[in-house]
Design an enzyme around this catalytic site. Structure first.
Site, short mmCIF file in Angstrom:
data_model
loop_
_atom_site.label_atom_id
_atom_site.label_comp_id
_atom_site.label_asym_id
_atom_site.label_seq_id
_atom_site.Cartn_x
_atom_site.Cartn_y
_atom_site.Cartn_z
CE1 TYR A 149 18.16 31.06 23.13
CE2 TYR A 149 17.52 33.36 22.88
CZ TYR A 149 17.40 32.14 23.54
OH TYR A 149 16.53 32.02 24.59
CG ASP A 244 26.53 29.99 23.57
OD1 ASP A 244 25.51 30.71 23.52
OD2 ASP A 244 26.50 28.81 24.00
CE LYS A 272 20.78 24.05 23.20
NZ LYS A 272 19.31 24.09 23.09
P1 KE4 Z 1 18.85 27.45 27.49
O1 KE4 Z 1 18.71 28.59 28.49
O2 KE4 Z 1 17.66 27.34 26.56
O3 KE4 Z 1 19.23 26.13 28.16
O4 KE4 Z 1 20.12 27.80 26.57
C1 KE4 Z 1 20.17 29.02 25.89
C2 KE4 Z 1 21.09 28.86 24.69
C3 KE4 Z 1 22.35 29.42 24.76
N1 KE4 Z 1 23.22 29.30 23.72
C4 KE4 Z 1 22.88 28.61 22.61
C5 KE4 Z 1 23.88 28.50 21.50
C6 KE4 Z 1 21.60 28.01 22.50
O5 KE4 Z 1 21.28 27.33 21.37
C7 KE4 Z 1 20.69 28.14 23.55
C8 KE4 Z 1 19.29 27.55 23.49
N2 KE4 Z 1 18.90 26.99 22.25
C9 KE4 Z 1 17.48 27.02 21.94
C10 KE4 Z 1 17.30 26.34 20.58
N3 KE4 Z 1 17.78 27.13 19.54
C11 KE4 Z 1 16.65 26.39 23.00
C12 KE4 Z 1 15.23 26.09 22.59
C13 KE4 Z 1 14.24 27.04 23.23
O6 KE4 Z 1 14.58 28.23 23.44
O7 KE4 Z 1 13.13 26.57 23.51
#
Ligand code: KE4
Length: 432
Positions: A149, A244, A272
């Site tokens: 993701y 990533d 994060k």
């Molecule tokens: P954000 O746009 O949520 O800040 O980041 C996206 C993203 C990009 N790359 C990786 C490897 C990530 O894990 C994420 C976001 N992680 C999720 C949890 N698996 C965020 C939680 C959510 O979507 O509410």
């Protein structure tokens, strides 16, 4: 189904009201507990390794707001730094010295990063880095891996992980085929599939993007040689390698998975932890590539709140705290105690399980394993995971509400917290 043994009246009232205000009553899908059943608890406050819900129940937290809280929630030094920064305003929309400070820390820490651009989320960082690799290589296709993701931008919503996997969303509606036609996918840990994609699309692939340790299909580690193999394949075919590290950055090691595994990509995305709990993302890498980003170069990307002083302050203080000697040794020790303990208990209670940890990131599947990719992960017993999740919640342990997520510890977690968690796990797994 609602929690039977803990009072969650206020959570239920608030979540019920939220349903009429926000889609699914949440600001992000995975929080809705769809895949684990029952209703989510509504948080009132967090501190250190703990959560208190609006009914006053306390939980040991292994989500850590999905990664940022590696120093523990609301660390007093982060709060104090933010209070001081607040006196000077919340957003400037102009250069500020704090951006230089955090940029220098990120550049010093992450092997691939010579220059960095701050944005406001991991999604933004991954969107921008994809545009950048296309601008730099003048190619349009990109390879991602099933179950990984990279945020919710259109071109990534192809066999994505996290909430997309949790909700079983196919390629999300609203995403034009014209956008995803340039997104190629391969099974994680399958170098031959990547090699075949390069051979089938000669000189068309701008780059390969991956989670160097997967946290969005559950916890999946790279097989020996996988990362190095991707480094060699991308070089051979004139494509760029993007790690990533939004989740793994500063968690797997201070310098991220690329430091831990000794493989340096061309570009890296972060998020994060570098925001210390405030909205931040970043992308960075080789200077010759980053100098294409406007206004230094022609590739456009912008953001009102990018580099704002509050987010920079929280990130700077968080990274300072992580630099303390012994931090990562402690994180590895307690997380290993937890992950190993869960697998021993699963075996002793007759529950097939596999999983593990790297530093402060862990995961467990109810499956015989091993889990090398998303197809393997999907074979795990997600219903059993849902029952496990609910049982742990009722015993004061808050796990990620999906089999397709990873778990996170912080240096606020104590060995007593780990012991209490394992005791709860023994009770729950005995009744699964
Ligand atoms: P954000 O746009 O949520 O800040 O980041 C996206 C993203 C990009 N790359 C990786 C490897 C990530 O894990 C994420 C976001 N992680 C999720 C949890 N698996 C965020 C939680 C959510 O979507 O509410």
């Amino acid at each position: 189904m609602v929690n039977t043994s803990i009072k969650t009246t206020k959570s239920q009232e608030i979540f019920a009201a939220a349903q009429n205000l926000m889609p699914g009553g949440v600001s992000s899908p995975v929080r809705a507990f769809k895949s684990v059943g029952g209703q989510p608890i509504v948080f009132d406050r967090v501190k250190g390794a703990y959560i208190w819900d609006v009914d006053g129940n306390q939980y040991i937290d292994y989500v850590g707001t999905w990664g940022p809280a590696i120093c523990g929630h609301a660390h007093p030094e982060v709060i104090a730094a933010l209070q001081a920064a607040l006196e000077k305003g919340t957003s400037f929309g102009a250069p500020c010295a704090l951006e230089n400070v955090l940029a220098e820390m990120v550049i010093a820490a992450v092997p691939s990063i010579e220059m960095v651009r701050f944005v406001n989320s991991g999604t933004e960082a991954c969107m921008a880095v994809l545009r950048l690799i296309r601008a730099f290589t003048k190619r349009e296709k990109v390879i991602k891996f099933e179950g990984c993701y990279h945020g919710h931008a259109d071109m990534f919503l192809v066999k994505a992980g996290s909430g997309v996997a949790t909700l079983g969303l196919p390629d999300s509606p609203g995403v034009p085929k014209s956008v995803t036609s340039n997104t190629l996918t391969a099974p994680y840990n399958d170098l031959s599939a990547v090699k075949a994609l390069f051979e089938a699309n000669p000189d068309e692939i701008a780059g390969v993007i991956l989670e160097p340790v997967v946290g969005n299909a559950g916890f999946i580690t790279p097989d020996t040689g996988f990362l190095q193999g991707l480094r060699e394949l991308t070089k051979e075919h004139g494509a760029l390698l993007v790690f990533d590290e939004v989740m793994t950055g500063f968690r797997i090691a201070y310098g991220g998975a690329q430091e831990k595994f000794g493989v340096t990509p061309d570009l890296t995305t972060l998020g994060k932890i570098i925001g210390g709990g405030l909205p931040v993302g970043a992308y960075g890498g080789r200077q010759d590539i980053m100098s294409m980003v406007a206004p230094a170069g022609p590739m456009y990307q912008a953001g009102t709140l990018s580099g704002n002083p509050l987010a920079m302050t929280a990130g700077i203080k968080t990274l300072e705290l992580l630099q303390k000697p012994g931090t990562y040794e402690y994180l590895d020790k307690i997380t290993k105690q937890l992950a190993d303990g869960l697998l021993v208990i699963a075996k002793e209670t007759g529950n097939e399980a596999c999983g593990g940890q790297i530093s402060a990131m862990f995961g467990m599947f109810f499956a015989p394993g091993p889990v090398h990719n998303y197809e393997d992960a999907k074979k795990a017993d997600a219903n059993k995971f849902g029952r496990f999740h609910r049982g742990m919640l009722e015993r004061g342990v808050y796990l990620a509400p999906s089999q397709f997520e990873a778990g996170f510890t912080s240096f606020a977690h104590t060995e007593a917290d780990i012991e209490k968690t394992l005791q709860a796990a023994r009770e729950v797994m005995s009744s699964l």
